[in-house]
Design an enzyme around this catalytic site. Structure first.
Site, mmCIF file in Angstrom:
data_model
loop_
_atom_site.group_PDB
_atom_site.id
_atom_site.type_symbol
_atom_site.label_atom_id
_atom_site.label_comp_id
_atom_site.label_asym_id
_atom_site.label_seq_id
_atom_site.Cartn_x
_atom_site.Cartn_y
_atom_site.Cartn_z
ATOM 1 N N HIS A 33 0.849 -1.188 0.000
ATOM 2 C CA HIS A 33 0.000 0.000 0.000
ATOM 3 C C HIS A 33 0.883 1.236 0.000
ATOM 4 O O HIS A 33 1.633 1.462 0.942
ATOM 5 C CB HIS A 33 -0.926 -0.007 1.214
ATOM 6 C CG HIS A 33 -1.805 1.194 1.310
ATOM 7 N ND1 HIS A 33 -2.821 1.421 0.413
ATOM 8 C CD2 HIS A 33 -1.809 2.236 2.153
ATOM 9 C CE1 HIS A 33 -3.427 2.548 0.733
ATOM 10 N NE2 HIS A 33 -2.820 3.065 1.795
ATOM 11 N N HIS A 74 -1.329 10.703 -1.521
ATOM 12 C CA HIS A 74 -2.424 10.024 -0.841
ATOM 13 C C HIS A 74 -3.317 11.007 -0.087
ATOM 14 O O HIS A 74 -4.529 10.899 -0.110
ATOM 15 C CB HIS A 74 -1.864 8.976 0.133
ATOM 16 C CG HIS A 74 -2.898 8.267 0.935
ATOM 17 N ND1 HIS A 74 -3.695 7.271 0.401
ATOM 18 C CD2 HIS A 74 -3.283 8.412 2.215
ATOM 19 C CE1 HIS A 74 -4.519 6.844 1.336
ATOM 20 N NE2 HIS A 74 -4.292 7.515 2.446
#
Length: 90
Positions: A33, A74
């Site tokens: 991730h 992000h």
């Protein structure tokens, strides 16, 4: 097509090819991730390269800025991952 778009397409193609090869061989897919955070900063080319060298799949976030540039980030602000203080990349 601009260079950032080409880089993103290349990265996506490499990840897809690697995932397809692993799935075809019956191996489990390992996904990082936002990349390998201990190897390089998240959502960076160095991080993506580290994942590819280890044959790991990875996920990354792409957002479009106000001026139409694509950026890998992000968060909705840049203060956690950069030395900047701006809010949203939009």
């Amino acid at each position: 097509m601009t260079t950032p778009h080409r880089i993103l397409l290349l990265l996506l193609s490499l990840v897809a090819a690697s995932a397809h090869a692993d799935a075809a061989e019956g191996r489990p897919l390992i996904v990082a991730h936002r990349g390998l955070l201990r190897h390089a900063p998240e959502n960076t080319l160095a991080n993506f390269r580290a994942c590819l060298e280890l044959r790991l799949g990875f996920e990354f976030d792409v957002q479009k800025t106000k001026d139409g540039q694509l950026v890998c980030i992000h968060d909705s602000a840049v203060d956690r991952t950069t030395n900047g203080t701006a809010g949203s990349p939009n």
